[in-house]
Design a protein around this motif. Structure first.
Motif, short mmCIF file in Angstrom:
data_model
loop_
_atom_site.label_atom_id
_atom_site.label_comp_id
_atom_site.label_asym_id
_atom_site.label_seq_id
_atom_site.Cartn_x
_atom_site.Cartn_y
_atom_site.Cartn_z
N ILE A 86 0.83 -1.21 0.00
CA ILE A 86 0.00 0.00 0.00
C ILE A 86 0.86 1.25 0.00
N ARG A 87 1.87 1.29 0.86
CA ARG A 87 2.70 2.49 0.94
C ARG A 87 3.80 2.51 -0.12
N ASN A 88 4.58 1.42 -0.22
CA ASN A 88 5.75 1.43 -1.08
C ASN A 88 5.43 1.30 -2.57
N VAL A 89 4.35 0.61 -2.91
CA VAL A 89 3.99 0.41 -4.32
C VAL A 89 2.91 1.39 -4.76
N TYR A 90 1.82 1.46 -4.00
CA TYR A 90 0.70 2.33 -4.36
C TYR A 90 0.93 3.79 -3.97
N GLY A 91 1.81 4.02 -3.01
CA GLY A 91 2.06 5.39 -2.59
C GLY A 91 0.96 5.98 -1.74
N VAL A 92 0.27 5.14 -0.97
CA VAL A 92 -0.79 5.60 -0.07
C VAL A 92 -0.35 5.32 1.37
N ASP A 93 -0.25 6.37 2.17
CA ASP A 93 0.23 6.25 3.55
C ASP A 93 -0.93 6.54 4.50
N ILE A 94 -1.52 5.48 5.03
CA ILE A 94 -2.65 5.60 5.96
C ILE A 94 -2.29 4.82 7.22
N SER A 95 -2.34 5.48 8.36
CA SER A 95 -2.06 4.83 9.63
C SER A 95 -3.32 4.16 10.17
N ARG A 96 -3.12 3.18 11.04
CA ARG A 96 -4.27 2.55 11.69
C ARG A 96 -5.07 3.55 12.50
N SER A 97 -4.41 4.57 13.05
CA SER A 97 -5.11 5.54 13.89
C SER A 97 -5.81 6.63 13.08
N THR A 98 -5.61 6.65 11.77
CA THR A 98 -6.36 7.59 10.94
C THR A 98 -7.84 7.23 11.00
N VAL A 99 -8.68 8.23 11.21
CA VAL A 99 -10.11 8.01 11.36
C VAL A 99 -10.79 8.27 10.01
N ILE A 100 -11.33 7.22 9.42
CA ILE A 100 -11.93 7.33 8.09
C ILE A 100 -13.39 6.90 8.15
N GLY A 101 -14.26 7.74 7.63
CA GLY A 101 -15.68 7.46 7.61
C GLY A 101 -16.08 6.53 6.49
N ARG A 102 -17.33 6.61 6.11
CA ARG A 102 -17.89 5.70 5.11
C ARG A 102 -17.70 6.23 3.69
N ARG A 103 -17.52 5.28 2.78
CA ARG A 103 -17.56 5.56 1.34
C ARG A 103 -16.51 6.59 0.90
N LEU A 104 -15.35 6.57 1.51
CA LEU A 104 -14.26 7.39 1.01
C LEU A 104 -13.81 6.84 -0.34
N ARG A 105 -13.62 7.72 -1.30
CA ARG A 105 -13.12 7.31 -2.61
C ARG A 105 -11.73 7.90 -2.83
N ILE A 106 -10.76 7.02 -3.08
CA ILE A 106 -9.42 7.44 -3.44
C ILE A 106 -9.34 7.30 -4.96
N GLY A 107 -9.59 8.41 -5.63
CA GLY A 107 -9.69 8.36 -7.08
C GLY A 107 -8.37 8.08 -7.77
N HIS A 108 -7.31 8.70 -7.29
CA HIS A 108 -5.98 8.48 -7.82
C HIS A 108 -5.06 8.33 -6.62
N HIS A 109 -4.27 7.28 -6.62
CA HIS A 109 -3.69 6.83 -5.36
C HIS A 109 -2.28 7.28 -5.06
N GLN A 110 -1.51 7.76 -6.02
CA GLN A 110 -0.11 8.04 -5.73
C GLN A 110 0.06 9.29 -4.86
N GLY A 111 0.97 9.18 -3.89
CA GLY A 111 1.33 10.34 -3.07
C GLY A 111 0.27 10.79 -2.09
N VAL A 112 -0.60 9.88 -1.64
CA VAL A 112 -1.66 10.22 -0.68
C VAL A 112 -1.16 9.96 0.74
N VAL A 113 -1.16 10.99 1.58
CA VAL A 113 -0.74 10.85 2.97
C VAL A 113 -1.87 11.33 3.86
N LEU A 114 -2.41 10.43 4.67
CA LEU A 114 -3.47 10.75 5.62
C LEU A 114 -2.90 10.59 7.01
N GLY A 115 -2.78 11.68 7.75
CA GLY A 115 -2.04 11.72 9.01
C GLY A 115 -2.55 10.78 10.07
#
Length: 207
Positions: A86-115
């Motif tokens: 997820i992080r090294n290939v797709y470039g999406v950095d999401i921690s377990r403690s990141t709080v994400i609601g319903r139906r989030l859409r990641i339209g384009h995945h490279q370089g996404v960092v969610l604190g």
């Protein structure tokens, strides 16, 4: 953790904490229900990196609430997949403690960092090179944005600090947001400045 856009039944957790994501009536959603919504949001394609990133995140959060004999193996496996794929290939950095609601859409995945402690509401849209995080290394890890429902992020947007983004906000490409935005607001970066065109013949004569 700061409260998110939807409070949990006991009023202490955010939109999602150890109790999981909740519906509008504050009843909890199961892991299967969340994953199915994510799958439908990503065009019902399990091969989309955005869906896979959310699947691993949902599993890590689910595993953290399970008894150790069940949760630990799942958490370790998801941790490896999260780092290597997820992080090294797709470039999406999401921690377990990141709080994400319903139906989030990641339209384009490279370089996404969610604190680490960022909060994202329902029905949001994320595009490439988005950063949600703290404003500097000296800040607390909890100094992360709280994002409402139905928020759209343009490519390259940066949202940092302990700020609140209201429902239905649109943040344009390349915008840097460091202040609260009210519901329904639109934030865009300054447009590109048009410079005087270069004339190739003049450059050659000058040299």
């Amino acid at each position: 953790m700061r409260p998110g856009p939807v409070a949990a039944p006991d009023g202490t957790a955010g939109l999602m904490g150890w109790r999981g994501v909740v519906r509008e009536d504050n009843s909890p959603l199961s892991l299967w229900q969340l994953v199915r919504e994510d799958w439908e949001t990503h065009s019902r394609s399990a091969s989309m990196p955005g869906f896979q990133a959310l699947l691993v995140h949902r599993l890590m959060v689910w595993a953290s609430r399970q008894p150790v004999p069940i949760g630990l193996p799942v958490a370790l496996l998801c941790g490896v997949v999260n780092r290597l794929l997820i992080r090294n290939v797709y470039g999406v950095d999401i921690s377990r403690s990141t709080v994400i609601g319903r139906r989030l859409r990641i339209g384009h995945h490279q370089g996404v960092v969610l604190g680490y402690d960022a909060v994202i509401g329902d029905d949001c849209l994320v595009r490439q090179n988005l950063t949600l995080g703290q404003s500097n290394d000296e800040g607390r890890a909890q100094d992360q944005p709280v994002v409402g429902n139905g928020v759209e992020f343009g490519a390259g947007a940066t949202v940092i600090g302990a700020i609140t983004i209201g429902d239905g906000v649109r943040i344009g490409p390349g915008a840097i947001v460091m202040m609260d935005l009210p519901a329904g607001a639109t934030a865009f970066a300054p447009p590109a400045r048009i410079m005087k065109p270069r004339v190739v013949g003049e450059e050659k004569s000058a040299s």
